[in-house]
Motif scaffolding. Structure first.
Motif, short mmCIF file in Angstrom:
data_model
loop_
_atom_site.label_atom_id
_atom_site.label_comp_id
_atom_site.label_asym_id
_atom_site.label_seq_id
_atom_site.Cartn_x
_atom_site.Cartn_y
_atom_site.Cartn_z
N SER A 154 87.59 20.91 4.65
CA SER A 154 87.73 20.82 6.09
C SER A 154 86.65 21.68 6.74
CB SER A 154 89.15 21.25 6.52
OG SER A 154 89.33 21.11 7.91
N GLY A 158 88.23 23.11 12.50
CA GLY A 158 89.57 22.54 12.56
C GLY A 158 90.56 23.41 13.29
N LYS A 171 88.95 17.42 11.64
CA LYS A 171 89.10 18.49 10.65
C LYS A 171 90.48 19.13 10.73
CE LYS A 171 85.22 18.22 8.48
NZ LYS A 171 85.25 17.77 7.06
#
Length: 270
Positions: A154, A158, A171
Motif C-alpha cells: 500500500s 493510504g 491505497k
C-alpha cells in the motif's frame, strides 16, 4: 494451563527455503528489490509485469548473481483473468504456492477538477482491484499446501492525505482489504498483511529526478523526514520478506509503515 505455549523457533536458516512466491509488478524499482530479497532467503520466485523486456533483463540479472531462473509473464494486472492464469501456471511450474506480493500500483489523473471517472476507475482497479484479484487467485493454492502469506504493498498515502485523492483512497482501500481478508482467510492458515512505504528514492523515478533537476525543492522535501533521508526500497523489501516468512507467523491483518517517520507524503504537504 489453557492452550499450548510455543517457545521461540531456532535454527531458521534461510527463511523461505523451498517455498514459492509470486510478485506482481516485480520487474524494477521496489518490485525488483522484493524479488531479490525473496531469492536471497531461498524462495523460488515468479514475477509478472507489463513489459517483457524488463522481465527478461531482471531474469538475466538474478541468474548472473547465482539465483535460479524466474518464472515470468508480461501482463496487465488489471485484467483479472490474465492474472489468475499467471498464478495458476506459476503454481504448476513450481509445485505449489506459499506466498504472494501485490506490488503493482500507480495512479491516473490529477486533481478532482480534471480527473475523469475513467481515471478514478483505472486507479482503483490497478491498486485495490488487482490486490483483491491476486488474493482470490492465490488462496486456493495456499489451502492446498496448508496455508500461506500475502503482502499487499500500500502506501502512507493510504492514511496521510495528499494529492491525488483517487490514489490515496485506493491505497486506503487496500489497507481495509487486508484487515478484512485476514479474518476471512485466517481459518485456512492464510495470513494477509500490508506494507506501506514512504517516499522511496528509486533511480530514474520522481524523487530521484527532483534531486537532480530541482535540488532546492528536494532539500525542502527532506524536511518531511526526521533523518532527512528518503526510504530505500531494500528497507521495504526486507519487511515484505519478513511478513512472508514464518518469523512473522503471529502477524496478520496489519498495516506496517516503512516510512522513516515521514510526515506529509508529498512535497505539496497536507
Amino acid at each position: 494451563m489453557e492452550g499450548t505455549q510455543r517457545g521461540p523457533v531456532t535454527g531458521w536458516g534461510r527463511a523461505l527455503e523451498g517455498r514459492h512466491c509470486v510478485v506482481t509488478g516485480g520487474s524494477r524499482g521496489l518490485g525488483a528489490s522484493v524479488v531479490r530479497s525473496l531469492l536471497d532467503e531461498g524462495a523460488r520466485v515468479s514475477v509478472c509485469a507489463r513489459h517483457a523486456g524488463r522481465l527478461d533483463e531482471l531474469n538475466a540479472s538474478v541468474q548472473q548473481d547465482g539465483h535460479p531462473a524466474l518464472f515470468t509473464r508480461a501482463l496487465d494486472v488489471a485484467e483479472p483473468g490474465d492474472l489468475a492464469a499467471f498464478v495458476d501456471d506459476a503454481a504448476a511450474e513450481h509445485g505449489g504456492l506459499h506466498g504472494a506480493v501485490a506490488c503493482s500500483g500507480g495512479a491516473a489523473g490529477r486533481g478532482l477538477g480534471s480527473a475523469t471517472v475513467e481515471e478514478w476507475r483505472k486507479t482503483w482497479e490497478l491498486n485495490a482491484g488487482h490486490a483483491a484479484a491476486l488474493i482470490s487467485s492465490a488462496a486456493p493454492h495456499f489451502r492446498a499446501v496448508g496455508g500461506g502469506s500475502i503482502v499487499v504493498v500500500s502506501s502512507i498515502s493510504g492514511w496521510k492525505p495528499g494529492p491525488q485523492a483517487q490514489y490515496g483512497s485506493a491505497k486506503a482501500a487496500q489497507i481495509h482489504l487486508v484487515a478484512s481478508l485476514a479474518r476471512e482467510l485466517g481459518p485456512d492458515g492464510i495470513r494477509v498483511n500490508a506494507v506501506s512505504p514512504g517516499s522511496m528514492l528509486i533511480p530514474g523515478k520522481r524523487w530521484d529526478r527532483m534531486r537532480r533537476e530541482d535540488p532546492r525543492a528536494y532539500e525542502r522535501f527532506l524536511d518531511e523526514f526526521p533523518a532527512r533521508a528518503l526510504v530505500d526500497p531494500e528497507e521495504v523489501a526486507e519487511v515484505v520478506t519478513f511478513l512472508l516468512s514464518d518469523r512473522s507467523r503471529g502477524i496478520s491483518g496489519a498495516n506496517v509503515p516503512v516510512d522513516r517517520a515521514q510526515n506529509a507524503p508529498t512535497p505539496e504537504g497536507y
